[in-house]
Design an enzyme around this catalytic site. Structure first.
Site, short mmCIF file in Angstrom:
data_model
loop_
_atom_site.label_atom_id
_atom_site.label_comp_id
_atom_site.label_asym_id
_atom_site.label_seq_id
_atom_site.Cartn_x
_atom_site.Cartn_y
_atom_site.Cartn_z
N HIS A 25 -4.12 -36.54 -2.74
CA HIS A 25 -4.25 -36.39 -4.07
C HIS A 25 -3.01 -37.26 -4.84
CE1 HIS A 25 -6.08 -32.78 -2.54
NE2 HIS A 25 -6.64 -32.65 -3.69
N LEU A 116 -2.28 -22.66 -5.35
CA LEU A 116 -1.60 -22.80 -6.25
C LEU A 116 -1.00 -21.53 -6.61
CD1 LEU A 116 -3.67 -25.28 -8.09
CD2 LEU A 116 -1.85 -26.02 -7.03
N ASP A 152 -0.07 -27.78 -13.81
CA ASP A 152 -0.84 -26.79 -14.28
C ASP A 152 -1.63 -25.78 -13.69
OD1 ASP A 152 -0.69 -28.03 -17.31
OD2 ASP A 152 -1.33 -29.83 -16.30
N GLY A 153 -1.97 -25.94 -12.75
CA GLY A 153 -2.88 -25.12 -12.00
C GLY A 153 -1.98 -24.03 -11.40
N ILE A 184 -4.22 -32.12 -17.25
CA ILE A 184 -5.49 -32.63 -16.46
C ILE A 184 -5.50 -31.68 -15.32
CG2 ILE A 184 -6.57 -34.18 -15.04
CD1 ILE A 184 -6.72 -35.13 -17.83
N HIS A 256 -6.72 -37.08 -10.40
CA HIS A 256 -6.35 -36.16 -9.48
C HIS A 256 -6.14 -36.50 -8.14
CE1 HIS A 256 -5.53 -31.92 -8.54
NE2 HIS A 256 -6.57 -32.04 -7.75
N GLU A 404 2.28 -7.10 -7.86
CA GLU A 404 2.16 -7.09 -6.13
C GLU A 404 2.03 -8.45 -5.76
OE1 GLU A 404 0.21 -3.09 -7.28
OE2 GLU A 404 0.01 -5.18 -7.95
N PHE A 430 -3.54 -1.56 -2.62
CA PHE A 430 -2.97 -2.78 -3.42
C PHE A 430 -2.73 -3.91 -2.80
CE2 PHE A 430 -1.63 0.91 -6.34
CZ PHE A 430 -2.63 1.24 -6.65
N HIS A 454 -0.13 5.62 1.67
CA HIS A 454 -1.25 6.17 1.19
C HIS A 454 -2.47 4.94 1.97
CE1 HIS A 454 1.20 7.66 -1.75
NE2 HIS A 454 0.31 8.10 -2.18
N HIS A 466 -8.53 4.25 -3.96
CA HIS A 466 -7.29 4.30 -3.58
C HIS A 466 -7.25 4.68 -1.92
CE1 HIS A 466 -6.02 3.87 -7.59
NE2 HIS A 466 -4.80 4.14 -7.23
#
Length: 657
Positions: A25, A116, A152-153, A184, A256, A404, A430, A454, A466
């Site tokens: 890259h 990313l 940007d990502g 880009i 890129h 999280e 979660f 939990h 949950h």
């Protein structure tokens, strides 16, 4: 020497490595070369001769696909592990210059990046660790910055906004993002998927923001200097051209990661005025790059002198924490708790037992930093801790809010920084929001403690959203992660002791919401949980006919079933398996002795069967979940789904005939 020549050394090393590898890259190293030159030339505090110097500045390449930027910088500045030979082996098996940066602090690679957004949250965790240590040990010992190269990502991923928001709230003034604002992504222009003012997101979140020409090295340097003086975290938005220096692809989507060829390298040499052969950095250029570390030598020597002059007790404390060594007396304190638990018949919720243990760790482990995703009340892991805030950075409890993913990645950054022990606390259901970060911790071998509450249908009335019936299996499938599910307060203390002693892998400590009765009786010496599994209750009425294997809250159910089976003349043993990974590491002879052979085995867990077949044969039984849960009282749910002593006894009797 002019900055353009210095930056072009990064560009050409990167181009040559990518051409030789046949892939890579190029966008990041070519577009950010001037930015990186300004940072390393004018600001960075580092020492390639001592790469893990605790007071070094940290550099995180969050846009990790552009790994040749980092490898070029490490070679040019003198990190011996990143040699020219290693760069020529870019993306080849065995080279430290992997496709994406892989955690190797001795080589100057601070964290593994690739997914990313992970890197910027790691950087936030490093800044938290720096602030916490500085509050405890002072500026003379801890006085560094954390820089992240950002694409940007990284900022489009959800974790990006979580990080921006929390870092601004915490006012982490030594956190500086250098944003490659080239507009880009892999698909093309960022206008395809985003229309907001990205810099404004940072401003609203309380960041200092500066916008500069990313190809003007002097302007970037001025912006970094201003950022270092601002009490807020800083974003330096650097307007750049992707793939700068490659005529065929610069400024285009192809900049890129489009494949490069020898003709591209030749065209770049002509455009940049770089007449040197592939992989050759002229001595006059390399010698200038190698001087950049010299600027840090006075700070390095001063730090060494400060460390040597510390009062002996403070120096021992610092050295112990940096080496991740547990203090003398900690295990004895855990054993005291265990003796108290062995003498009590009062049921206690699994997560509350963990909270009590976490509280007693306080005097022993002041370096502990507990992050919790807005669940302080039900998890109770703030006991005895003050909050980490902009005004009290020495506090040991981080209010992470409902974030999280950033919390878990931040914990990884704290562990990679060193000198602190990070905990990340939330409900097991979660943990999917944390999964990418947990996987990264396992890849890096970071000693993060993820604490989950939990853990099963025992959650009850909150219902199937949950009730994480499939999560234990998914984490057990993750290499280099130790999952521990204690059956009572005694096992909780033993599992905490084990987790604190593991310094090369993350641990997931999984606790029940509901009250747990004590299943461990006095008499077993040492720490049986350290074997991952052990015979909790042997068969009494004769040679073993049945072995009940269980974890967590279901161990008590297995013990009840055993008593009933023994009363029926069916010789039954109960095996507790709190940590499958540790059990798998034991000798075959030990595992065989615990599991027994030639008789019926029954797995008991309020979760799906997936994974249990490593301990069960096809003819053995499993008492557990076969789908999602329901909303209702916990005790009724266990009965409804057939996870009960009666169901175990009935199934065993039917199988034995």
């Amino acid at each position: 020497m002019d900055s353009q020549t210095l930056a072009n050394a990064i560009r050409m090393l990167s181009i040559d490595a990518i051409v030789k590898a046949g892939e890579g890259h190029q966008g990041v190293p070519l577009g950010m070369a001037d930015i990186a030159t300004a940072l390393y030339r004018d600001h960075l505090k580092f020492n390639p001769a001592d790469p893990t110097w605790p007071d070094r500045d940290r550099v995180v390449l969050s846009n990790g696909h552009g790994s040749m930027l980092l490898y070029s910088l490490l070679y040019l500045t003198g990190y011996t592990q990143v040699s020219l030979d290693a760069i020529q082996g870019f993306r080849e098996l065995g080279s430290i210059c992997a496709g994406h940066p892989e955690y190797e602090p001795e080589a100057g690679i601070e964290v593994t990046t690739g997914p990313l957004g992970q890197g910027i949250a790691n950087a936030m965790g490093m800044a938290v660790a720096e602030a916490h240590q500085r509050a405890r040990f002072g500026d003379a010992m801890v006085n560094h910055y954390t820089y992240a190269f950002v694409g940007d990502g990284c900022l489009q991923e959800g974790i990006g906004q979580e990080t921006i928001s929390l870092a601004g709230h915490l006012k982490l003034g030594r956190l500086i993002f250098l944003w490659d604002d080239n507009k880009i992504t892999d698909d093309g222009s960022t206008q395809l998927s985003i229309s907001e003012d990205v810099a404004a997101r940072f401003r609203v979140a309380g960041w200092h923001v500066c916008e500069v020409d990313g190809h003007d090295s002097a302007a970037v340097s001025v912006a970094i200097a201003a950022a270092k003086q601002d009490p807020r975290p800083s974003l330096i938005a650097c307007a750049t051209v992707i793939g700068r220096g490659l005529p065929r692809v610069q400024g285009l989507r192809a900049g890129h990661s489009a494949r490069l060829f020898s003709d591209d390298a030749a065209a770049a040499r002509a455009l940049l005025g770089w007449p040197h052969p592939a992989f050759e950095i002229p001595s006059e250029v390399l010698s200038v790059w190698r001087t950049f570390a010299d600027q840090s030598r006075p700070a390095y020597r001063a730090w060494q002198a400060t460390h040597a002059a510390l009062p002996s007790s403070q120096r021992r404390q610092w050295d112990r924490q940096q080496s991740a060594t547990l203090p003398d007396g900690l295990v004895a304190s855990l054993n005291d708790y265990k003796r108290g638990a062995l003498s009590s018949d009062a049921p206690i919720a699994g997560i509350i037992a963990s909270a009590e243990i976490n509280d007693l760790l306080g005097p022993w482990l002041p370096e502990r930093l507990v992050g919790c995703a807005d669940l302080e009340a039900p998890t109770s892991h703030k006991r005895g801790l003050t909050a980490f805030t902009p005004d009290t950075p020495g506090g040991g409890y981080l209010h992470c809010g409902i974030r999280e993913h950033a919390m878990a990645a931040m914990a990884n950054g704290m562990a990679a920084h060193g000198g602190v022990i990070p905990l990340a606390v939330t409900y097991l259901a979660f943990s999917d929001y944390e999964r990418a970060s947990i996987r990264m911790a396992a890849l890096m071998g970071l000693a993060v403690k993820y604490v989950f509450s939990h853990d099963s249908i025992g959650v009850g009335r909150n219902g199937p959203t949950h009730q994480p019936v499939e999560f234990l299996a998914s984490f057990r499938a993750m290499p280099n992660l130790y999952l521990m599910r204690p059956a009572d307060a005694v096992e909780a203390a033993e599992c905490w002791e084990i987790a604190l002693g593991i310094d090369d892998a993350p641990c997931a400590l999984v606790f029940a919401k509901q009250d747990l009765v004590r299943v461990r009786a006095p008499g077993l010496s040492g720490n049986p949980c350290a074997h991952g599994g052990y015979v909790l209750q042997p068969a009494q009425s004769g040679p073993r006919q049945v072995t009940l294997l269980a974890t967590g809250s279901e161990v008590a159910i297995a013990c009840d079933a055993r008593a009933r089976l023994e009363a029926l003349g069916i010789a039954t043993a109960v095996v507790s398996l709190p940590c499958w990974e540790l059990f798998a590491e034991q000798t075959e002879a030990y595992r065989q002795d615990v599991l027994g052979s030639g008789h019926l085995r029954v797995g008991v867990e309020a979760a799906v069967r997936f994974g249990w077949d490593q301990w069960l044969s096809p003819s053995d039984l499993f008492i557990g979940m076969h789908g999602y849960g329901l909303s209702g009282p916990a005790e009724q749910l266990y009965e409804h789904f057939g996870i009960s002593a009666e169901a175990i006894v009935s199934a065993v009797q039917q199988r034995l005939g």
